[in-house]
Design a protein around this motif. Structure first.
Motif, PDB file in Angstrom:
ATOM      1  N   ASP A  58       1.549   5.098  -2.318  1.00 40.99           N
ATOM      2  CA  ASP A  58       1.066   6.054  -3.328  1.00 40.99           C
ATOM      3  C   ASP A  58       2.039   6.526  -4.452  1.00 40.99           C
ATOM      4  N   VAL A  67       1.014  -0.976  -0.170  1.00 38.87           N
ATOM      5  CA  VAL A  67      -0.197  -0.123  -0.117  1.00 38.87           C
ATOM      6  C   VAL A  67       0.725   1.100  -0.005  1.00 38.87           C
ATOM      7  N   ALA A  89      -8.936   3.226   1.099  1.00 43.95           N
ATOM      8  CA  ALA A  89     -10.120   2.547   0.676  1.00 43.95           C
ATOM      9  C   ALA A  89      -9.726   1.301  -0.104  1.00 43.95           C
ATOM     10  N   ASP A  90      -8.860   1.412  -1.105  1.00 39.25           N
ATOM     11  CA  ASP A  90      -8.366   0.398  -2.101  1.00 39.25           C
ATOM     12  C   ASP A  90      -7.444  -0.555  -1.212  1.00 39.25           C
ATOM     13  N   ALA A  91      -6.792  -0.091  -0.214  1.00 39.16           N
ATOM     14  CA  ALA A  91      -5.999  -1.171   0.674  1.00 39.16           C
ATOM     15  C   ALA A  91      -6.948  -1.927   1.377  1.00 39.16           C
ATOM     16  N   ARG A  94     -10.120  -2.874   0.609  1.00 38.89           N
ATOM     17  CA  ARG A  94     -10.639  -3.895  -0.389  1.00 38.89           C
ATOM     18  C   ARG A  94      -9.565  -4.851  -0.725  1.00 38.89           C
ATOM     19  N   ALA A  95      -8.456  -4.538  -1.083  1.00 41.08           N
ATOM     20  CA  ALA A  95      -7.416  -5.401  -1.421  1.00 41.08           C
ATOM     21  C   ALA A  95      -6.913  -6.538  -0.410  1.00 41.08           C
ATOM     22  N   ASP A 114      -9.640  -9.009  -0.429  1.00 45.94           N
ATOM     23  CA  ASP A 114      -9.888  -9.859  -1.628  1.00 45.94           C
ATOM     24  C   ASP A 114      -8.491 -10.646  -1.799  1.00 45.94           C
ATOM     25  N   ALA A 145      -2.089  -1.180  -3.603  1.00 47.57           N
ATOM     26  CA  ALA A 145      -3.054   0.085  -3.327  1.00 47.57           C
ATOM     27  C   ALA A 145      -2.559   1.289  -3.113  1.00 47.57           C
ATOM     28  N   SER A 146      -3.107   2.477  -3.684  1.00 44.30           N
ATOM     29  CA  SER A 146      -2.611   3.742  -3.331  1.00 44.30           C
ATOM     30  C   SER A 146      -3.660   4.482  -2.396  1.00 44.30           C
ATOM     31  N   THR A 147      -4.633   4.047  -2.067  1.00 43.05           N
ATOM     32  CA  THR A 147      -5.486   4.623  -1.110  1.00 43.05           C
ATOM     33  C   THR A 147      -6.049   3.762   0.125  1.00 43.05           C
TER      34      THR A 147
END
Length: 114
Positions: free
Chosen positions: A11, A9, A38-40, A42-43, A46, A34-36
């Motif tokens: 950016d 994670v 929120a993305d982190a 989810r990733a 997942d 991931a770069s944010t």
């Protein structure tokens, strides 16, 4: 070879590329990036990583410290912070979040391996 699955994670695209290369060379499996925050989140869910390398300062308004706390609380995945900001206050905040450790950028390959 290690079967450890790592989520990055970060950016800064160049840092992500360097980390992917170095971690792969060290025998780890990079399962995503991931770069944010929120993305982190989810990733992390997942990809089911064994470890998250998390930049403290992220794009998107939510800090890496907050994202790490959410990941640890929800998935109990260890987080190691990456930071260019090594002030005592920032590092204390990272430790309070339950981080398993931190690396100060620029890091060396032996530090990353450790």
């Amino acid at each position: 070879m290690s079967n450890t699955r790592i989520l990055i994670v970060e950016d800064e695209a160049l840092t992500v590329l360097a980390l992917k290369h170095e971690l792969t060379e060290l025998g780890y499996e990079v399962v995503g990036d991931a770069s944010t925050a929120a993305d982190a989140l989810r990733a992390a869910e997942d990809k089911r990583a064994d470890l998250v390398l998390m930049d403290i300062q992220l794009d998107g308004g939510i800090s890496g410290v907050a994202a790490a706390a959410a990941i640890r609380g929800h998935l109990d995945v260890p987080v190691v912070f990456l930071t260019a900001h090594a002030s005592a206050e920032i590092l204390a905040h990272a430790v309070e979040s339950g981080a398993f450790g931190y690396l100060v950028k620029p890091y060396t390959t032996p530090e990353l391996k450790a």
